[in-house]
Design an enzyme around this catalytic site. Structure first.
Site, PDB file in Angstrom:
ATOM      1  CG  HIS A  49      -5.614   6.443  -7.243  1.00  0.00           C
ATOM      2  ND1 HIS A  49      -5.787   5.987  -5.962  1.00  0.00           N
ATOM      3  CD2 HIS A  49      -4.461   7.164  -7.230  1.00  0.00           C
ATOM      4  CE1 HIS A  49      -4.800   6.430  -5.188  1.00  0.00           C
ATOM      5  NE2 HIS A  49      -3.982   7.143  -5.945  1.00  0.00           N
ATOM      6  CD  GLU A  93      -8.665   3.905  -6.228  1.00  0.00           C
ATOM      7  OE1 GLU A  93      -8.134   4.830  -5.570  1.00  0.00           O
ATOM      8  OE2 GLU A  93      -8.025   3.162  -6.993  1.00  0.00           O
ATOM      9  CB  CYS A 133      -1.249   5.368  -6.076  1.00  0.00           C
ATOM     10  SG  CYS A 133      -0.527   7.025  -6.232  1.00  0.00           S
TER      11      CYS A 133
END
Length: 267
Positions: free
Chosen positions: A247, A249, A132
């Site tokens: 994102h 994760e 990001c």
């Protein structure tokens, strides 16, 4: 004066006296946000979990200084860098003086530390993953620019811009990204989503940003898009230098990307 590589080798030589290097997990530095309310450096738990799950040891990188000596010392101890998400980058970092009213969370101390970190990691061929804001830092560090707000992109409709401003939960996808054939990202994900190197590869991702790349840095290439929005970049002149606008994760499909990043750090 010792180079970064010499410093790193000296430190690793000391470590090998008590533990064989081959058994060590790669040490991955994750850039930290500065919380003005608490005056604390913070790293979202999800980044550390993803690095650990892929076989690395996560450590927080405090943006104490953008001096070359501090950046060199930080990189000397690491096997890879994860440029994390967070507040907006100051427009001054890419040559603009006026701020769009939507800009929030600017911290120039963090900006200039991470810009130096991203540049030096590129020069050293240190494996680097930008997420990001991290993708945007990589682009600005190497000479690119940003749109201060998605509304400034020609041809983007309001409903398209809203797709990129996802509310919680972040563990769900929001839109597709088209991954370019024969890119690093394509190779990472194609086993699951595309049989051949030239096959189209759509990837369903989450999205929590209101800024985007405007001019791509000369040393980077665009490898993922969603309409007019640049969603992924990478460099083939560096060992592993990949940035994504989403994102990973938070997502179940993050594993191949983090595994590839950690494999590069081990090498």
């Amino acid at each position: 004066m010792a180079t970064t590589l010499q410093r790193r080798n000296n430190k690793r030589a000391c470590i090998k006296t008590w533990k064989d290097r081959a058994t060590m997990k790669p040490l991955i530095g994750i850039t930290a946000e500065i919380n003005p309310a608490t005056n604390m450096c913070e790293v979202n738990h999800e980044y550390a979990l993803a690095v650990a799950a892929a076989g690395g040891t996560p450590v927080m990188l405090a943006p104490l200084s953008d001096s070359p000596s501090y950046v060199e010392d930080v990189l000397a101890s690491l096997d890879g860098v994860l440029l994390s998400g967070g507040g907006d980058i100051s427009p001054r970092a890419y040559g603009e003086t006026l701020r769009h009213p939507s800009i929030l969370g600017v911290n120039e101390q963090r900006d200039y530390f991470e810009l130096q970190l991203a540049r030096r990691a590129f020069v050293l061929n240190m494996p680097t993953l930008g997420i990001c804001r991290g993708l945007q830092i990589m682009n600005v560090a190497l000479g690119g620019t940003l749109y201060q707000d998605l509304a400034l992109i020609e041809g983007i409709a309001d409903e398209q811009a809203h797709l990129h401003r996802q509310p919680k939960p972040f563990e769900r996808g929001q839109h597709e990204v088209n991954i370019s054939p024969r890119s690093t990202l394509h190779a990472i994900y194609r086993e699951e989503h595309a049989e051949q190197a030239d096959d189209p590869l759509p990837l369903f991702v989450n999205s929590m940003h209101h800024q985007a790349i405007r001019n791509i840095a000369p040393l980077l290439e665009i490898t993922g898009t969603c309409g007019p929005v640049i969603e992924a970049v990478e460099s083939h002149t560096s060992a592993f230098y990949v940035g994504v606008q989403w994102h990973p994760e938070y997502l179940g499909n993050a594993t191949p990307l983090f595994r590839a990043f950690l494999n590069a750090a081990r090498a």
